[in-house]
Design an enzyme around this catalytic site. Structure first.
Site, PDB file in Angstrom:
ATOM      1  N   ASN A  12       0.881  -1.163   0.000  1.00 19.35           N
ATOM      2  CA  ASN A  12       0.000   0.000   0.000  1.00 19.35           C
ATOM      3  C   ASN A  12       0.920   1.214   0.000  1.00 19.35           C
ATOM      4  O   ASN A  12       1.552   1.509   1.010  1.00 19.35           O
ATOM      5  CB  ASN A  12      -0.896   0.005   1.235  1.00 19.35           C
ATOM      6  CG  ASN A  12      -1.760   1.247   1.323  1.00 19.35           C
ATOM      7  OD1 ASN A  12      -1.602   2.192   0.554  1.00 19.35           O
ATOM      8  ND2 ASN A  12      -2.664   1.259   2.282  1.00 19.35           N
ATOM      9  N   ARG A  14       0.506   4.223   0.314  1.00 19.92           N
ATOM     10  CA  ARG A  14       0.173   5.281   1.275  1.00 19.92           C
ATOM     11  C   ARG A  14       0.638   4.943   2.688  1.00 19.92           C
ATOM     12  O   ARG A  14       0.553   5.787   3.577  1.00 19.92           O
ATOM     13  CB  ARG A  14      -1.332   5.541   1.263  1.00 19.92           C
ATOM     14  CG  ARG A  14      -1.801   6.078  -0.102  1.00 19.92           C
ATOM     15  CD  ARG A  14      -3.257   6.426  -0.093  1.00 19.92           C
ATOM     16  NE  ARG A  14      -3.486   7.520   0.833  1.00 19.92           N
ATOM     17  CZ  ARG A  14      -4.680   7.842   1.321  1.00 19.92           C
ATOM     18  NH1 ARG A  14      -5.739   7.161   0.958  1.00 19.92           N
ATOM     19  NH2 ARG A  14      -4.814   8.845   2.168  1.00 19.92           N
ATOM     20  N   CYS A  15       1.120   3.723   2.895  1.00 22.27           N
ATOM     21  CA  CYS A  15       1.529   3.265   4.224  1.00 22.27           C
ATOM     22  C   CYS A  15       3.046   3.395   4.384  1.00 22.27           C
ATOM     23  O   CYS A  15       3.809   2.848   3.583  1.00 22.27           O
ATOM     24  CB  CYS A  15       1.102   1.811   4.403  1.00 22.27           C
ATOM     25  SG  CYS A  15       1.756   1.030   5.895  1.00 22.27           S
ATOM     26  N   SER A  16       3.485   4.097   5.417  1.00 19.99           N
ATOM     27  CA  SER A  16       4.926   4.299   5.624  1.00 19.99           C
ATOM     28  C   SER A  16       5.644   2.975   5.881  1.00 19.99           C
ATOM     29  O   SER A  16       6.779   2.790   5.435  1.00 19.99           O
ATOM     30  CB  SER A  16       5.174   5.271   6.776  1.00 19.99           C
ATOM     31  OG  SER A  16       4.688   4.745   7.994  1.00 19.99           O
ATOM     32  N   ARG A  19       6.031   1.311   2.471  1.00 18.37           N
ATOM     33  CA  ARG A  19       7.087   1.983   1.702  1.00 18.37           C
ATOM     34  C   ARG A  19       8.459   1.638   2.267  1.00 18.37           C
ATOM     35  O   ARG A  19       9.413   1.409   1.514  1.00 18.37           O
ATOM     36  CB  ARG A  19       6.877   3.503   1.707  1.00 18.37           C
ATOM     37  CG  ARG A  19       5.672   3.949   0.901  1.00 18.37           C
ATOM     38  CD  ARG A  19       5.638   5.466   0.703  1.00 18.37           C
ATOM     39  NE  ARG A  19       5.844   6.237   1.917  1.00 18.37           N
ATOM     40  CZ  ARG A  19       4.870   6.650   2.737  1.00 18.37           C
ATOM     41  NH1 ARG A  19       3.606   6.357   2.465  1.00 18.37           N
ATOM     42  NH2 ARG A  19       5.150   7.366   3.802  1.00 18.37           N
TER      43      ARG A  19
END
Length: 119
Positions: A12, A14-16, A19
């Site tokens: 995802n 948008r998920c730190s 990433r």
């Protein structure tokens, strides 16, 4: 180290944490197949496969139990089948990231857990 080309990440962007896991894989010389599971929700069979690779039968291992949707759907008391159905229908409830390699997997929280599969 084995073949790093057989690595897949359920990602995802948008998920730190997701990433971070993807970045760490790159630092380890691994270019995983990236599955954006929110856009292409995994089937129930794929969820079962991930649980097998994680070495568990409990879908809560890959469930974001703190999500509002989890409470709204009344999943706290749900049995295994109902929970797997909910994960397949609502992929936002799936914990992230999940990294798969061969017959093993990790929920990469923290992202450094990918080292368990790669190193």
């Amino acid at each position: 180290m084995g073949d790093p080309s057989d690595v897949t990440i359920w990602h995802n962007p948008r998920c730190s944490k997701s990433r971070g896991a993807l970045e760490l894989l790159g630092e380890l010389g691994v270019e995983p197949a990236v599955v954006r599971y929110l856009e292409a929700a995994p089937s129930r069979a794929q969820l079962e496969d991930v649980l097998r690779r994680l070495g568990t039968d409990d879908p809560r291992t890959i469930t974001r139990t703190g999500e509002r949707l989890y409470r709204e759907l009344g999943l706290a008391d749900a049995d295994r089948d109902a929970l797997l159905d909910a994960l397949a229908e609502h992929p936002a409830l799936i914990e992230r990231p999940i990294v798969l390699r061969g017959d093993r997997a990790v929920v990469a929280r923290p992202p450094e857990r990918v080292r368990d599969l790669i190193v």
